[in-house]
Design a protein around this motif. Structure first.
Motif, mmCIF file in Angstrom:
data_model
loop_
_atom_site.group_PDB
_atom_site.id
_atom_site.type_symbol
_atom_site.label_atom_id
_atom_site.label_comp_id
_atom_site.label_asym_id
_atom_site.label_seq_id
_atom_site.Cartn_x
_atom_site.Cartn_y
_atom_site.Cartn_z
ATOM 1 N N ALA A 37 76.813 20.928 47.975
ATOM 2 C CA ALA A 37 76.968 21.433 46.607
ATOM 3 C C ALA A 37 76.187 22.729 46.413
ATOM 4 N N THR A 38 74.995 22.785 46.981
ATOM 5 C CA THR A 38 74.143 23.974 46.835
ATOM 6 C C THR A 38 74.817 25.207 47.427
ATOM 7 N N VAL A 39 75.443 25.016 48.576
ATOM 8 C CA VAL A 39 76.122 26.142 49.219
ATOM 9 C C VAL A 39 77.392 26.521 48.446
ATOM 10 N N LEU A 40 78.148 25.528 47.998
ATOM 11 C CA LEU A 40 79.380 25.839 47.253
ATOM 12 C C LEU A 40 79.061 26.573 45.941
ATOM 13 N N ALA A 41 77.921 26.245 45.333
ATOM 14 C CA ALA A 41 77.549 26.879 44.057
ATOM 15 C C ALA A 41 77.298 28.379 44.220
ATOM 16 N N MET A 42 77.033 28.808 45.455
ATOM 17 C CA MET A 42 76.816 30.243 45.707
ATOM 18 C C MET A 42 78.137 31.013 45.790
ATOM 19 N N GLU A 43 79.230 30.274 45.926
ATOM 20 C CA GLU A 43 80.560 30.877 46.089
ATOM 21 C C GLU A 43 80.596 31.981 47.142
ATOM 22 N N PRO A 44 80.158 31.659 48.369
ATOM 23 C CA PRO A 44 80.183 32.689 49.424
ATOM 24 C C PRO A 44 81.615 32.935 49.912
ATOM 25 N N GLU A 47 74.118 30.400 33.126
ATOM 26 C CA GLU A 47 75.372 30.495 33.878
ATOM 27 C C GLU A 47 75.273 29.704 35.194
ATOM 28 N N ALA A 48 74.129 29.878 35.877
ATOM 29 C CA ALA A 48 73.925 29.187 37.154
ATOM 30 C C ALA A 48 73.907 27.672 36.936
ATOM 31 N N GLU A 78 79.406 22.175 37.375
ATOM 32 C CA GLU A 78 80.817 22.118 37.785
ATOM 33 C C GLU A 78 80.940 21.597 39.216
ATOM 34 N N VAL A 79 80.113 22.164 40.116
ATOM 35 C CA VAL A 79 80.202 21.777 41.530
ATOM 36 C C VAL A 79 79.772 20.324 41.711
ATOM 37 N N LEU A 80 78.715 19.920 41.013
ATOM 38 C CA LEU A 80 78.258 18.525 41.114
ATOM 39 C C LEU A 80 79.372 17.580 40.658
ATOM 40 N N GLY A 81 80.077 17.962 39.605
ATOM 41 C CA GLY A 81 81.176 17.135 39.099
ATOM 42 C C GLY A 81 82.294 17.028 40.114
ATOM 43 N N LYS A 82 82.614 18.167 40.751
ATOM 44 C CA LYS A 82 83.679 18.188 41.751
ATOM 45 C C LYS A 82 83.366 17.244 42.917
ATOM 46 N N LEU A 83 82.092 17.150 43.257
ATOM 47 C CA LEU A 83 81.682 16.293 44.383
ATOM 48 C C LEU A 83 81.311 14.874 43.922
ATOM 49 N N PRO A 142 61.917 21.179 44.438
ATOM 50 C CA PRO A 142 61.685 19.768 44.091
ATOM 51 C C PRO A 142 62.972 19.003 43.776
ATOM 52 N N LYS A 143 63.808 19.548 42.901
ATOM 53 C CA LYS A 143 64.984 18.798 42.467
ATOM 54 C C LYS A 143 66.281 19.429 42.977
ATOM 55 N N VAL A 144 67.312 18.618 43.038
ATOM 56 C CA VAL A 144 68.630 19.086 43.483
ATOM 57 C C VAL A 144 69.069 20.290 42.639
ATOM 58 N N SER A 145 68.945 20.184 41.318
ATOM 59 C CA SER A 145 69.410 21.278 40.458
ATOM 60 C C SER A 145 68.602 22.560 40.697
ATOM 61 N N ASP A 146 67.316 22.426 41.030
ATOM 62 C CA ASP A 146 66.505 23.626 41.299
ATOM 63 C C ASP A 146 67.091 24.397 42.480
ATOM 64 N N ASP A 147 67.455 23.652 43.547
ATOM 65 C CA ASP A 147 68.044 24.305 44.724
ATOM 66 C C ASP A 147 69.376 24.956 44.377
ATOM 67 N N MET A 148 70.164 24.265 43.552
ATOM 68 C CA MET A 148 71.506 24.775 43.232
ATOM 69 C C MET A 148 71.466 26.027 42.366
#
Ligand SMILES: Nc1ncnc2c1ncn2[C@@H]1O[C@H](COP(=O)(O)OP(=O)(O)OP(=O)(O)O)[C@@H](O)[C@H]1O
Ligand SMILES: [Mg+2]
Length: 238
Positions: A146-153, A110-111, A117-122, A91-97
């Motif tokens: 942002a969702t992909v960057l938050a995974m730090e792949p 932690e997540a 942090e990632v949302l702030g960077k973008l 439903p929400k952006v943060s849920d996906d992240m």
């Protein structure tokens, strides 16, 4: 390292969308994937992430892309899809992240911190608690990134990352891409963005690899680009 060996992909019974592709991408490389509409860029990402059956062999850090290895392969690869609607399903952006990192064992707290942090960077902290179906196209694109960057792949795949972005957000994205030391594959029609972010370029035409080499050389070769249905980057026009 990503290795393609004689990789062919055919949808249904039509002509293959990728023809016997052979290439290697070294750790830390930034490679632009260019080609006209239908050239096979998205298909290449789908084969790499195990979303499509293919002939031949693909390995990521020596692990073969095969059904039994997909959980491990997908953990290494962060894939920003061409259509963000296919990617943002909570439903929400943060849920996906938060979903991905929690799924990989991180605490919710932690997540959540990492998401912030990632949302702030973008520069999109304001999207944190917004509903995915109630944000604009460009906002959704940034949220998907942002969702992909938050995974730090370890490896990042971007399919048309600048589409839908306004000039200021496009510039911000270029800076973010350049700040990432991970291996990056960036499929884009925005050849100026490719020039600004990639040292190497892979040129596809009708599923075939037509050139793979220096971004500067390929992206200034008017005859080569035109022969493959493309035009010079804007900065080299006129
Ligand atoms: N699900 C599908 N079923 C059948 N054919 C498909 C499917 N998806 C793509 N194709 C075909 O495969 C070829 C490669 O498509 P692909 O989406 O990889 O191109 P692309 O380079 O990403 O193009 P674009 O720049 O428009 O995103 C095209 O001829 C396309 O019509
Ligand atoms: Mg595509």
């Amino acid at each position: 390292m990503i290795v393609f060996e004689n990789v062919t992909v055919a949808y249904d019974r039509g002509a293959p969308a990728l023809h016997s592709l052979d290439f290697e991408i070294k750790d830390g490389a930034a490679v632009g994937i260019i080609g006209a509409n239908g050239a096979g860029k998205t298909t290449l990402f789908k084969a790499l992430t195990g979303l499509l059956p293919f002939e031949g062999r693909i390995t990521v850090n020596s692990v073969e892309v095969a059904k039994k290895n997909l959980p491990g392969i997908r953990k290494m690869l962060g894939y920003v899809m061409q259509n963000s609607d296919n990617q943002m399903f909570m439903p929400k952006v943060s849920d996906d992240m938060i979903f991905g990192p929690v799924n990989y064992g991180m605490s919710r707290e932690e997540a959540g911190k990492r998401a912030d942090e990632v949302l702030g960077k973008l520069n999109i902290s304001y999207l944190r608690d917004r509903y995915n179906h109630k944000i604009s196209g460009g906002e959704k694109r940034l949220a998907a990134i942002a969702t992909v960057l938050a995974m730090e792949p370890e490896i990042l795949l971007f399919d048309e990352p600048s589409s839908a972005l306004d000039p200021k957000n496009r510039r911000m994205l270029i800076n973010i891409l350049n700040s990432l030391g991970e291996t990056k594959l960036i499929a884009s029609h925005d050849l100026d963005l490719v020039l600004d972010t990639c040292r190497e370029v892979m040129l596809l035409n009708e599923g075939r690899l037509c050139a793979f080499g220096s971004a500067k050389e390929i992206l200034t070769d008017k005859a080569l680009l035109e022969a493959n249905g493309l035009e010079l980057p804007l900065r080299y026009q006129n």
